[in-house]
Design a protein around this motif. Sequence first.
Motif, PDB file in Angstrom:
ATOM      1  N   VAL A  13      50.249  29.797  78.007  1.00  0.00           N
ATOM      2  CA  VAL A  13      49.439  28.634  78.357  1.00  0.00           C
ATOM      3  C   VAL A  13      49.507  28.424  79.862  1.00  0.00           C
ATOM      4  O   VAL A  13      50.597  28.406  80.448  1.00  0.00           O
ATOM      5  N   CYS A  14      48.358  28.271  80.478  1.00  0.00           N
ATOM      6  CA  CYS A  14      48.281  28.059  81.923  1.00  0.00           C
ATOM      7  C   CYS A  14      48.873  26.692  82.271  1.00  0.00           C
ATOM      8  O   CYS A  14      48.497  25.684  81.659  1.00  0.00           O
ATOM      9  N   PRO A  15      49.763  26.634  83.271  1.00  0.00           N
ATOM     10  CA  PRO A  15      50.344  25.346  83.659  1.00  0.00           C
ATOM     11  C   PRO A  15      49.375  24.456  84.430  1.00  0.00           C
ATOM     12  O   PRO A  15      49.663  23.282  84.654  1.00  0.00           O
ATOM     13  N   HIS A  16      48.215  25.003  84.815  1.00  0.00           N
ATOM     14  CA  HIS A  16      47.246  24.242  85.604  1.00  0.00           C
ATOM     15  C   HIS A  16      46.114  23.672  84.757  1.00  0.00           C
ATOM     16  O   HIS A  16      45.827  22.486  84.821  1.00  0.00           O
ATOM     17  N   CYS A  17      45.478  24.553  83.954  1.00  0.00           N
ATOM     18  CA  CYS A  17      44.304  24.110  83.174  1.00  0.00           C
ATOM     19  C   CYS A  17      44.559  24.102  81.668  1.00  0.00           C
ATOM     20  O   CYS A  17      43.681  23.717  80.906  1.00  0.00           O
ATOM     21  N   ASP A  18      45.738  24.542  81.247  1.00  0.00           N
ATOM     22  CA  ASP A  18      46.150  24.572  79.842  1.00  0.00           C
ATOM     23  C   ASP A  18      45.366  25.547  78.977  1.00  0.00           C
ATOM     24  O   ASP A  18      45.429  25.486  77.752  1.00  0.00           O
ATOM     25  N   ALA A  19      44.644  26.477  79.601  1.00  0.00           N
ATOM     26  CA  ALA A  19      43.965  27.526  78.836  1.00  0.00           C
ATOM     27  C   ALA A  19      45.019  28.469  78.259  1.00  0.00           C
ATOM     28  O   ALA A  19      46.030  28.747  78.896  1.00  0.00           O
ATOM     29  N   VAL A  20      44.769  28.948  77.043  1.00  0.00           N
ATOM     30  CA  VAL A  20      45.674  29.912  76.430  1.00  0.00           C
ATOM     31  C   VAL A  20      45.190  31.310  76.809  1.00  0.00           C
ATOM     32  O   VAL A  20      44.058  31.686  76.507  1.00  0.00           O
ATOM     33  N   ASN A  21      46.056  32.043  77.502  1.00  0.00           N
ATOM     34  CA  ASN A  21      45.731  33.392  77.971  1.00  0.00           C
ATOM     35  C   ASN A  21      46.426  34.424  77.100  1.00  0.00           C
ATOM     36  O   ASN A  21      47.593  34.251  76.748  1.00  0.00           O
ATOM     37  N   ARG A  22      45.718  35.478  76.783  1.00  0.00           N
ATOM     38  CA  ARG A  22      46.322  36.608  76.079  1.00  0.00           C
ATOM     39  C   ARG A  22      46.678  37.634  77.146  1.00  0.00           C
ATOM     40  O   ARG A  22      45.817  38.112  77.876  1.00  0.00           O
ATOM     41  N   LEU A  23      47.967  37.953  77.216  1.00  0.00           N
ATOM     42  CA  LEU A  23      48.481  38.786  78.289  1.00  0.00           C
ATOM     43  C   LEU A  23      49.258  39.963  77.720  1.00  0.00           C
ATOM     44  O   LEU A  23      50.131  39.766  76.871  1.00  0.00           O
ATOM     45  N   PRO A  24      48.955  41.183  78.160  1.00  0.00           N
ATOM     46  CA  PRO A  24      49.785  42.312  77.725  1.00  0.00           C
ATOM     47  C   PRO A  24      51.237  42.048  78.136  1.00  0.00           C
ATOM     48  O   PRO A  24      51.502  41.650  79.266  1.00  0.00           O
ATOM     49  N   ALA A  25      52.165  42.244  77.217  1.00  0.00           N
ATOM     50  CA  ALA A  25      53.570  41.951  77.480  1.00  0.00           C
ATOM     51  C   ALA A  25      54.076  42.687  78.716  1.00  0.00           C
ATOM     52  O   ALA A  25      54.885  42.152  79.473  1.00  0.00           O
ATOM     53  N   ALA A  26      53.593  43.882  78.956  1.00  0.00           N
ATOM     54  CA  ALA A  26      54.028  44.665  80.105  1.00  0.00           C
ATOM     55  C   ALA A  26      53.639  44.019  81.433  1.00  0.00           C
ATOM     56  O   ALA A  26      54.239  44.313  82.460  1.00  0.00           O
ATOM     57  N   ARG A  27      52.660  43.121  81.417  1.00  0.00           N
ATOM     58  CA  ARG A  27      52.198  42.464  82.653  1.00  0.00           C
ATOM     59  C   ARG A  27      52.914  41.149  82.934  1.00  0.00           C
ATOM     60  O   ARG A  27      52.653  40.503  83.939  1.00  0.00           O
ATOM     61  N   LEU A  28      53.808  40.751  82.078  1.00  0.00           N
ATOM     62  CA  LEU A  28      54.468  39.458  82.221  1.00  0.00           C
ATOM     63  C   LEU A  28      55.101  39.278  83.597  1.00  0.00           C
ATOM     64  O   LEU A  28      54.973  38.222  84.204  1.00  0.00           O
ATOM     65  N   GLY A  29      55.765  40.284  84.104  1.00  0.00           N
ATOM     66  CA  GLY A  29      56.446  40.177  85.393  1.00  0.00           C
ATOM     67  C   GLY A  29      55.603  40.586  86.584  1.00  0.00           C
ATOM     68  O   GLY A  29      56.121  40.754  87.684  1.00  0.00           O
ATOM     69  N   GLN A  30      54.292  40.726  86.414  1.00  0.00           N
ATOM     70  CA  GLN A  30      53.418  41.210  87.487  1.00  0.00           C
ATOM     71  C   GLN A  30      52.522  40.126  88.086  1.00  0.00           C
ATOM     72  O   GLN A  30      51.370  40.387  88.426  1.00  0.00           O
ATOM     73  N   GLN A  31      53.030  38.898  88.212  1.00  0.00           N
ATOM     74  CA  GLN A  31      52.265  37.790  88.794  1.00  0.00           C
ATOM     75  C   GLN A  31      50.893  37.610  88.125  1.00  0.00           C
ATOM     76  O   GLN A  31      49.867  37.573  88.804  1.00  0.00           O
ATOM     77  N   PRO A  32      50.849  37.465  86.805  1.00  0.00           N
ATOM     78  CA  PRO A  32      49.554  37.317  86.137  1.00  0.00           C
ATOM     79  C   PRO A  32      48.884  35.989  86.508  1.00  0.00           C
ATOM     80  O   PRO A  32      49.550  35.004  86.834  1.00  0.00           O
ATOM     81  N   SER A  33      47.557  35.998  86.456  1.00  0.00           N
ATOM     82  CA  SER A  33      46.810  34.775  86.743  1.00  0.00           C
ATOM     83  C   SER A  33      45.998  34.379  85.518  1.00  0.00           C
ATOM     84  O   SER A  33      45.726  35.193  84.636  1.00  0.00           O
ATOM     85  N   CYS A  34      45.606  33.128  85.483  1.00  0.00           N
ATOM     86  CA  CYS A  34      44.847  32.575  84.374  1.00  0.00           C
ATOM     87  C   CYS A  34      43.423  33.126  84.374  1.00  0.00           C
ATOM     88  O   CYS A  34      42.773  33.184  85.423  1.00  0.00           O
ATOM     89  N   GLY A  35      42.951  33.498  83.199  1.00  0.00           N
ATOM     90  CA  GLY A  35      41.588  33.992  83.065  1.00  0.00           C
ATOM     91  C   GLY A  35      40.546  32.917  83.278  1.00  0.00           C
ATOM     92  O   GLY A  35      39.405  33.215  83.605  1.00  0.00           O
TER      93      GLY A  35
END
Length: 152
Positions: A13-35
């Motif tokens: 869940v985005c801490p800014h807009c509360d959108a639920v993002n589906r993120l590949p687990a491998a990208r968790l530590g790669q500074q992901p951004s909200c879609g």
Amino acid sequence: MNPSTQPESLHIVCPHCDAVNRLPAARLGQQPSCGKCQKDLFGGQAVELASARFLKHIERNDIPVLVDFWAPWCGPCRSMAPAYALAAQQLEPRFRVVKVNTEAAQDIGARFAIRSIPTLALFRNGREVARQAGAMDAANIMAWARDKARLA
């Protein structure tokens, strides 16, 4: 989370807009951004939440959610705040780290029967899995959260 049991994708869940993002687990530590809003999903700091936003974060995040229930008038809460901020920097992105001001969000405090503050609670898949009352330093906050997340 044990890497061998980690799912291929996570809901974050985005801490800014509360959108639920589906993120590949491998990208968790790669500074992901909200879609949706394009802001960072993890800023290395605790997210202030209240009411409906709080519920969305504990129910929809696939990572553990560490919550600091606090109040502005509470001396131990104020003294623990820098330690909690330091812990947030270290725990993200494996945890969502949030703060709930029980004075401003009395409904949340009542719903989760918060009797003393500060109280840390760890949520996993929408349910509380551990709780600890009292102020702690950063090292103890991180150790407690990691230990309880492993047991959940």
